[in-house]
Enzyme design. Structure first.
Site, PDB file in Angstrom:
ATOM      1  N   CYS A 346     110.483  97.239 -40.256  1.00  0.00           N
ATOM      2  CA  CYS A 346     110.907  98.306 -39.349  1.00  0.00           C
ATOM      3  C   CYS A 346     110.217  99.626 -39.731  1.00  0.00           C
ATOM      4  O   CYS A 346     109.016  99.754 -39.587  1.00  0.00           O
ATOM      5  CB  CYS A 346     112.419  98.421 -39.345  1.00  0.00           C
ATOM      6  SG  CYS A 346     113.068  99.304 -37.910  1.00  0.00           S
ATOM      7  N   HIS A 451     114.744  92.664 -38.499  1.00  0.00           N
ATOM      8  CA  HIS A 451     115.722  92.662 -39.577  1.00  0.00           C
ATOM      9  C   HIS A 451     116.379  91.283 -39.655  1.00  0.00           C
ATOM     10  O   HIS A 451     116.482  90.572 -38.655  1.00  0.00           O
ATOM     11  CB  HIS A 451     116.814  93.702 -39.328  1.00  0.00           C
ATOM     12  CG  HIS A 451     116.337  95.109 -39.352  1.00  0.00           C
ATOM     13  ND1 HIS A 451     116.088  95.785 -40.520  1.00  0.00           N
ATOM     14  CD2 HIS A 451     116.060  95.977 -38.346  1.00  0.00           C
ATOM     15  CE1 HIS A 451     115.693  97.015 -40.241  1.00  0.00           C
ATOM     16  NE2 HIS A 451     115.663  97.155 -38.929  1.00  0.00           N
TER      17      HIS A 451
END
Length: 510
Positions: A346, A451
């Site tokens: 991310c 994630h």
């Protein structure tokens, strides 16, 4: 799921004398306890402030603790479980997420100050709207407070603690942490700072994290019950090796009984987010797991690591600046020069690129920041947040395994080469072909927006194999999480007076 009972849904709220008193864990344990009793129960936190969040089944975002509590109930995470989420982007500024959607950034004065009543009235409306839906679907709603109800500077317009409890006529139990000391002062002092109606709303107290011989505490318990005229519902023992998703605090790795076979280093930004990504690595018996903060200058001493991970960030440009100004890029470059592997997730993925542009001030200040320059990527931050649960495939070292995870980011990343992405996603369950991430041509650096990759044993095994770990046996985090929740529920059944708790649920509050 509709409310199976014709009676109105019951509410029970857990408030704490301090932050980290154990509210989230107690609510998770009670959710699991009641679910195992066949009660149709759901979690609820009116307002949360946390950087660890989860993507919900309805495409929104809630605090990680409420996602864990949903699992304890046997439910998919939903935005109604946490209608107001504040995600700090600086010491004085937060992103405000209402019923799963990011609406704005506000400074603390705007949200909590004397002129904030208009906004917090709207926030309370969203809280009550979500609660009304839960009450129609569930027999019991377990409510978690935030911080302490005795923060007198935040009392006016409160929607997180007693302001909420008073508005919905909800009974409260108060939890205090004895491990830090001063537990009796915390309990008595908290009650003294509440109004008479708020004091009456507290139906009992729970003492958390007790170590030692309970008989040595009994005289203090007797004094406390006489002083506050409320029952002690339980003294909960300190549970060693209780491994559950943390709301914000970084959890240290447990002591390993044998010499670890592999070393993982995770860099810690000031605004690190979703560090629960790494729980399967932190808990792995064969992995030496270390968190390394970047807020102090790098001293030039290269820590031993096979894999360095750059995690997510709520303020990616600020955290990138902190890392670079303190020289931690030298650690990464030296690690790569000696053949080590790097994963960016991310915000960490964005940092690996050439530049991060914020043309509209999504994170505060308009501008562009140079990245680490390790991958041919350009990122532009955008006001619209990507919130998606996905499934797909991960392909590395000639192998392909199924994966699932979630995206939660503001930004679009463009690859300047035709290098194949290591991940192929199926966001709509119909086809593969939406690609994510980047694998460097030298096979040393992997970046992704996803994630939760390490949560699946097959994906964790493949990632660790790619990183150089041999004979990988990955942890089944989902199974371990349920084992820990059951352990927690069983402990509560043993150490809390569940008959008194049942009486609290059936008595009229006011």
């Amino acid at each position: 799921m509709p409310n199976k009972s014709e009676k109105p849904a019951k509410l029970l709220m857990v408030q704490g004398t301090t932050s980290d008193a154990g509210k989230s864990t107690l609510v998770a344990g009670l959710c699991r306890y009641f679910a195992k009793q066949g009660v149709n129960v759901a979690p609820f936190k009116p307002q949360n402030m946390a950087l660890n969040s989860a993507v919900t089944s309805d495409g929104g975002e809630i605090g990680r603790a409420q996602a864990l509590q949903a699992i304890a109930c046997g439910l998919a995470a939903h935005t109604d479980f946490n209608p107001i989420l504040l995600k700090p982007s600086s010491d004085t500024r937060s992103q405000v997420i209402v019923q799963g959607k990011a609406l704005s950034h506000m400074d603390g004065q705007t949200y909590f100050g004397k002129d904030s009543q208009g906004y917090r009235t709207k926030a309370m409306a969203a809280v009550l709207d979500s609660l009304s839906r839960l009450k129609a679907q569930y027999e019991l709603v377990m409510v978690e407070g935030a911080g302490s109800p005795a923060e007198i500077n935040l009392r006016e317009g409160d929607i997180a603690n007693m302001g909420f409890a008073e508005a919905v006529d909800c009974p409260v139990i108060l939890i205090a942490d004895i491990d830090k000391g001063g537990v009796f002062a915390h309990i008595v002092g908290t009650l003294m700072l509440l109004s008479p109606s708020e004091q009456a709303r507290i139906k009992g107290v729970v003492i958390n994290r007790f170590r030692g011989d309970i008989s040595l505490l009994q005289s203090g318990l007797d004094w406390l019950e006489n002083k506050i005229d409320k029952p002690v519902l339980g003294v909960l023992p300190y549970l060693n090796d209780l491994h559950l998703d943390a709301e914000d605090a970084l959890m240290v790795a447990p002591i390993k009984t044998e010499q670890p076979k592999f070393k993982v280093l995770v860099l810690v930004w000031p605004r690190i987010s979703n560090h629960t990504d790494f729980d399967p690595l932190r808990l792995h018996d064969d992995i030496e797991f270390t968190y390394q903060t970047v807020t102090a200058p790098f001293d030039g001493k290269q820590p031993q690591a096979d894999l360095i991970i750059l995690p997510g960030s709520k303020s990616v440009r600020q955290d990138l600046t902190t890392m670079l100004s303190n020289g931690w890029d030298r650690l990464i470059n030296t690690h790569l020069r000696y053949g080590g592997k790097v994963i960016g997730i991310c915000g960490g993925y964005q940092m690996l690129g050439l530049a991060i542009d914020d043309p509209t001030g999504v994170e505060g200040q308009v501008g562009e920041s140079d990245g680490l320059g390790l991958l041919p990527l350009l990122t532009r931050l955008t006001p619209t947040k990507q919130l998606t649960q996905v499934v797909g495939e991960l392909s590395l070292v000639g192998e392909t395994v199924p994966i699932k995870g979630y995206e939660i980011h503001c930004g679009q990343t463009k690859c300047l080469t035709t290098q194949a992405a290591p991940i192929s996603l199926r966001p709509d369950e119909r086809r593969l072909g939406v690609h994510d991430g980047f694998l460097s041509t030298d096979n040393q650096i992997l970046g992704t927006y996803l994630h939760g990759l390490f949560d699946q044993p097959q994906a964790a095994q493949l990632l660790l194999k790619w990183a150089g770990m041999k004979e990988v046996e990955a942890i089944d985090l989902d199974a371990q999480r349920m084992t820990q929740l059951d352990r927690l529920a069983d402990m509560l059944a043993q150490h809390m007076d569940m008959n008194k708790l049942a009486d609290i649920l059936t008595e009229k509050t006011s």
